[in-house]
Every structure is written in structure tokens, then in C-alpha cells.
Motif scaffolding. Structure first.
Motif, mmCIF file in Angstrom:
data_model
loop_
_atom_site.group_PDB
_atom_site.id
_atom_site.type_symbol
_atom_site.label_atom_id
_atom_site.label_comp_id
_atom_site.label_asym_id
_atom_site.label_seq_id
_atom_site.Cartn_x
_atom_site.Cartn_y
_atom_site.Cartn_z
ATOM 1 N N GLY A 129 0.793 -1.221 0.000
ATOM 2 C CA GLY A 129 0.000 0.000 0.000
ATOM 3 C C GLY A 129 0.824 1.269 0.000
ATOM 4 O O GLY A 129 0.358 2.315 0.473
ATOM 5 N N LEU A 130 2.044 1.208 -0.548
ATOM 6 C CA LEU A 130 2.922 2.365 -0.582
ATOM 7 C C LEU A 130 3.012 2.889 -2.013
ATOM 8 O O LEU A 130 3.449 2.166 -2.914
ATOM 9 N N ASP A 131 2.615 4.142 -2.221
ATOM 10 C CA ASP A 131 2.756 4.730 -3.542
ATOM 11 C C ASP A 131 4.215 5.168 -3.721
ATOM 12 O O ASP A 131 5.031 5.042 -2.789
ATOM 13 N N PRO A 132 4.610 5.664 -4.901
ATOM 14 C CA PRO A 132 6.030 5.964 -5.116
ATOM 15 C C PRO A 132 6.650 6.911 -4.102
ATOM 16 O O PRO A 132 7.745 6.635 -3.581
ATOM 17 N N VAL A 133 6.010 8.031 -3.802
ATOM 18 C CA VAL A 133 6.626 8.965 -2.871
ATOM 19 C C VAL A 133 6.567 8.424 -1.447
ATOM 20 O O VAL A 133 7.515 8.594 -0.662
ATOM 21 N N GLU A 134 5.520 7.718 -1.088
ATOM 22 C CA GLU A 134 5.458 7.077 0.233
ATOM 23 C C GLU A 134 6.551 6.032 0.374
ATOM 24 O O GLU A 134 7.101 5.838 1.469
ATOM 25 N N SER A 135 6.872 5.348 -0.721
ATOM 26 C CA SER A 135 7.940 4.354 -0.688
ATOM 27 C C SER A 135 9.259 5.001 -0.299
ATOM 28 O O SER A 135 10.025 4.463 0.517
ATOM 29 N N LEU A 136 9.537 6.176 -0.865
ATOM 30 C CA LEU A 136 10.781 6.867 -0.551
ATOM 31 C C LEU A 136 10.770 7.419 0.868
ATOM 32 O O LEU A 136 11.765 7.304 1.595
ATOM 33 N N VAL A 137 9.667 8.022 1.265
ATOM 34 C CA VAL A 137 9.583 8.582 2.614
ATOM 35 C C VAL A 137 9.761 7.488 3.661
ATOM 36 O O VAL A 137 10.512 7.660 4.642
ATOM 37 N N SER A 138 9.106 6.366 3.467
ATOM 38 C CA SER A 138 9.208 5.277 4.444
ATOM 39 C C SER A 138 10.603 4.668 4.448
ATOM 40 O O SER A 138 11.091 4.207 5.489
ATOM 41 N N PHE A 139 11.271 4.662 3.292
ATOM 42 C CA PHE A 139 12.628 4.123 3.206
ATOM 43 C C PHE A 139 13.601 5.037 3.935
ATOM 44 O O PHE A 139 14.477 4.571 4.674
ATOM 45 N N ALA A 140 13.465 6.335 3.726
ATOM 46 C CA ALA A 140 14.304 7.284 4.462
ATOM 47 C C ALA A 140 14.060 7.155 5.964
ATOM 48 O O ALA A 140 14.995 7.267 6.769
ATOM 49 N N ALA A 141 12.819 6.874 6.348
ATOM 50 C CA ALA A 141 12.451 6.824 7.765
ATOM 51 C C ALA A 141 13.106 5.659 8.496
ATOM 52 O O ALA A 141 13.262 5.714 9.723
ATOM 53 N N VAL A 142 13.482 4.587 7.763
ATOM 54 C CA VAL A 142 14.155 3.457 8.419
ATOM 55 C C VAL A 142 15.669 3.562 8.298
ATOM 56 O O VAL A 142 16.395 2.635 8.676
ATOM 57 N N GLY A 143 16.161 4.691 7.785
ATOM 58 C CA GLY A 143 17.597 4.925 7.750
ATOM 59 C C GLY A 143 18.303 4.411 6.523
ATOM 60 O O GLY A 143 19.540 4.273 6.537
ATOM 61 N N ALA A 144 17.572 4.141 5.448
ATOM 62 C CA ALA A 144 18.227 3.657 4.222
ATOM 63 C C ALA A 144 19.161 4.714 3.645
ATOM 64 O O ALA A 144 20.205 4.395 3.071
ATOM 65 N N ALA A 145 18.791 5.961 3.777
ATOM 66 C CA ALA A 145 19.602 7.105 3.362
ATOM 67 C C ALA A 145 18.940 8.347 3.925
ATOM 68 O O ALA A 145 17.735 8.346 4.207
ATOM 69 N N ALA B 193 17.023 11.849 4.018
ATOM 70 C CA ALA B 193 15.950 12.310 3.136
ATOM 71 C C ALA B 193 16.491 13.154 1.989
ATOM 72 O O ALA B 193 15.938 13.128 0.878
ATOM 73 N N GLU B 194 17.592 13.885 2.212
ATOM 74 C CA GLU B 194 18.151 14.747 1.168
ATOM 75 C C GLU B 194 18.601 13.947 -0.048
ATOM 76 O O GLU B 194 18.568 14.447 -1.184
ATOM 77 N N VAL B 195 19.024 12.700 0.171
ATOM 78 C CA VAL B 195 19.488 11.863 -0.934
ATOM 79 C C VAL B 195 18.343 11.600 -1.912
ATOM 80 O O VAL B 195 18.544 11.514 -3.125
ATOM 81 N N ARG C 38 14.927 12.391 -6.800
ATOM 82 C CA ARG C 38 13.710 11.878 -7.451
ATOM 83 C C ARG C 38 12.699 12.981 -7.727
ATOM 84 O O ARG C 38 11.646 12.730 -8.304
ATOM 85 N N ALA C 39 13.008 14.208 -7.310
ATOM 86 C CA ALA C 39 12.320 15.436 -7.719
ATOM 87 C C ALA C 39 10.891 15.583 -7.203
ATOM 88 O O ALA C 39 10.107 16.334 -7.784
ATOM 89 N N TRP C 40 10.538 14.919 -6.113
ATOM 90 C CA TRP C 40 9.241 15.199 -5.490
ATOM 91 C C TRP C 40 9.324 16.542 -4.781
ATOM 92 O O TRP C 40 10.324 16.864 -4.152
ATOM 93 N N THR D 138 19.995 5.866 -3.133
ATOM 94 C CA THR D 138 18.562 5.722 -2.830
ATOM 95 C C THR D 138 18.136 4.271 -2.706
ATOM 96 O O THR D 138 16.993 4.006 -2.329
ATOM 97 N N LEU D 139 19.042 3.325 -2.992
ATOM 98 C CA LEU D 139 18.687 1.909 -2.914
ATOM 99 C C LEU D 139 18.925 1.313 -1.529
ATOM 100 O O LEU D 139 18.486 0.197 -1.257
ATOM 101 N N GLY D 140 19.635 2.028 -0.683
ATOM 102 C CA GLY D 140 19.896 1.501 0.648
ATOM 103 C C GLY D 140 20.934 0.397 0.674
ATOM 104 O O GLY D 140 20.960 -0.420 1.607
ATOM 105 N N ILE D 141 21.810 0.347 -0.365
ATOM 106 C CA ILE D 141 22.858 -0.678 -0.382
ATOM 107 C C ILE D 141 23.702 -0.547 0.877
ATOM 108 O O ILE D 141 24.198 0.521 1.216
#
Length: 289
Positions: free
Chosen positions: A177-193, A195-197, A201-203, A283-286
Motif C-alpha cells: 500500500g505504498l505509492d512511489p513517494v510514500e515508498s521513498l519517505v518510508s525508506f528514508a524513515a528506516v535509515g536507508a539514506a 531524506a536529502e538523498v 527523485r524530484a518530489w 537511494t537503494l539503501g545498499i
């Protein structure tokens, strides 16, 4: 994380840099400039290199298959990029760029037995990824003819496997249930990178903020933007499903084949990472997930 998902994720971490170096290598910008692309920033060539297997795609198709980019950013480059050079010309230039980049990084070793063995193993895994998600980037790259040179075969296999995994990741995000921008926000929220990174993606700030609010309303983000326990659990499930969707190629290769490929690629991975071509955060959280 242990077992098959851990092994599948290890292979992603190992092979992703071998694919992604294309988007940053000087030779790739030179090849793009020769086609007529503006190379003052990397995005015009990035969209061309990555979307070319889809054919002369429109913006809607690229938004869908790339997933994380704001539609307005895609609109600036697609389909306008195909007026600069058609997909066939881009694909030919893409292989020239990889050839030059790999030769610059690895020298005469690209002609050696190690590369030939690694390419054969990686191709076996990649061929087990087909057909993948219909209409996805994995399937589109799987449908391309295989190059003759082992180092180009290795890069193409890494690309098929990377895009096959990406298609499964999009399916996992959508299922959560995550749309594209929610996917990025939630990924940043778990420390993948940071938010500035994800600004690449230009949102807009408004779109990012609205997505944060939606996730807070679902109990996935705290007021400070950090993931809640529920948010971390959801992202962990997304990553696990992604590993599961990406597992078939590595099952087909077998444990012995996979371990041999790890041995063959380990030094190459170190050299790509040590080249300084790739950004330290992505942005991939490698290395983070």
C-alpha cells in the motif's frame, strides 16, 4: 536475516555496483554526448540508458517501471530523449560505454578466464529470471540479444538481475500500500539514506510532506519523521518479499554456482567501489538494508 533471503540480498549488494557504474562513468557521459544528449547533469542520459530496452517508451511507461521518480521529472526527459537518439542507437552506445568503462576499471582481465567464467554463471542466473514481470524492466532487458564479449555479458546479466529484482520490489511496495513517494519517505524513515538523498527523485516539498502525513495517519511514521515499530515492520516485510521475488535465478544457479560467482566477483566489486565513481550514499539503501 539468514537463509535464502540473506543469500539473495548478498548477491544484489554484490552485483548492483557492477550494473550501476554505467550511470556515473566518464565514458558513458562521452558516449551520451556523442549521441547528442546534454551531459551537464546525468539525468538525460540516465533515462535514455535505462529506458531504451522498453523501446520508444512514453512518460507513463517510464513512471510506472522506474517507480520512484516524480512524473514531472520524467516528463522533462521522456519521450523527448528519443528525438535525440532512438532506442537502438542508445542500446549500442550503452554497450560501448560499458566496454570502455570495464576496460578502464579492469584492464586486460576482461579477456581472461575469470571474466568468462563469471559471465557464464551470471548469464545462467539471468536467464532463469525470464520472463519476470510482464512489461517490466527485467523482462525488457531479458529480451535483448546477448553480447559476445564476456565482460559485456557479465554487465548485461547484472542488469537483467538488477531490473528483475526491481520489478519485484515495486510489486512488494504496491502490495504494502505504498505509492512511489510514500515508498521513498518510508525508506528514508528506516535509515536507508538521509531524506536529502531522495531529492534526486524530484518530489516537491509539498508532495513529500503530504506523504509523511499519510504515513503518520497509518501509524507508520512518528511525528519527527522516524519510522514507528509498525513502519519498520512493514518495510522489513517489503524487503523480504523483494528477496523472495528475486530468488529464482539463484536457486537455478545452485549453491555451488552462486558461491563460485561470489568468489569471482569479490575483487571486481572492491575495485568498482574503490574507483570513486559511485556515490557514497544511494537511494537503494545498499549496505543499509
Amino acid at each position: 536475516m539468514t537463509g535464502e533471503p540473506a543469500r539473495v540480498r548478498q548477491m544484489w549488494h554484490l552485483m548492483e555496483p557492477l550494473h550501476a557504474v554505467l550511470y556515473y562513468a566518464p565514458a558513458a557521459f562521452e558516449e551520451a554526448a556523442a549521441l547528442g544528449y546534454d551531459t551537464e547533469e546525468r539525468w538525460a542520459s540516465y533515462f535514455a540508458w535505462r529506458a531504451a530496452p522498453l523501446g520508444a517508451s512514453g512518460a507513463d511507461e517510464v513512471v510506472r517501471t522506474f517507480h520512484s521518480f516524480a512524473p514531472g521529472m520524467v516528463d522533462r526527459h521522456v519521450p523527448a530523449g528519443w528525438a535525440v537518439a532512438g532506442p537502438d542507437a542508445v542500446l549500442a552506445a550503452r554497450l560501448r560505454a560499458v566496454d570502455r568503462t570495464y576496460r578502464a576499471l579492469f584492464g586486460d582481465r576482461v579477456e581472461g578466464a575469470g571474466f568468462a567464467e563469471a559471465a557464464a554463471l551470471a548469464r545462467r542466473a539471468a536467464e532463469a529470471a525470464a520472463p519476470g514481470v510482464p512489461g517490466g524492466l527485467g523482462a525488457a532487458n531479458s529480451a535483448l540479444p546477448w553480447p559476445d564479449a564476456p565482460h559485456l555479458t557479465l554487465w548485461q546479466a547484472a542488469t537483467v538481475l538488477r531490473e528483475h529484482r526491481g520489478d519485484g520490489h515495486i510489486a512488494a511496495l504496491t502490495g504494502a500500500g505504498l505509492d512511489p513517494v510514500e515508498s521513498l519517505v518510508s525508506f528514508a524513515a528506516v535509515g536507508a539514506a538521509p531524506a536529502e538523498v531522495f531529492a534526486s527523485r524530484a518530489w516537491s516539498a509539498e508532495e513529500w510532506g503530504a506523504a509523511r502525513l499519510r504515513l503518520q495517519e497509518r501509524g507508520l511514521l512518528a511525528a519527527d519523521g522516524a519510522a514507528t515499530d509498525a513502519g519498520r515492520e512493514l518495510r522489513a516485510k517489503v524487503e523480504l518479499r523483494t528477496d523472495e521475488e528475486a530468488a529464482a535465478p539463484w536457486r537455478a544457479l545452485g549453491e555451488a554456482g552462486r558461491e563460485r560467482l561470489v568468489q569471482l566477483l569479490g575483487e571486481l566489486w572492491l575495485e568498482v567501489i574503490g574507483s570513486g565513481l559511485l556515490p557514497s550514499e544511494n537511494t537503494l539503501g545498499i549496505g543499509k538494508v
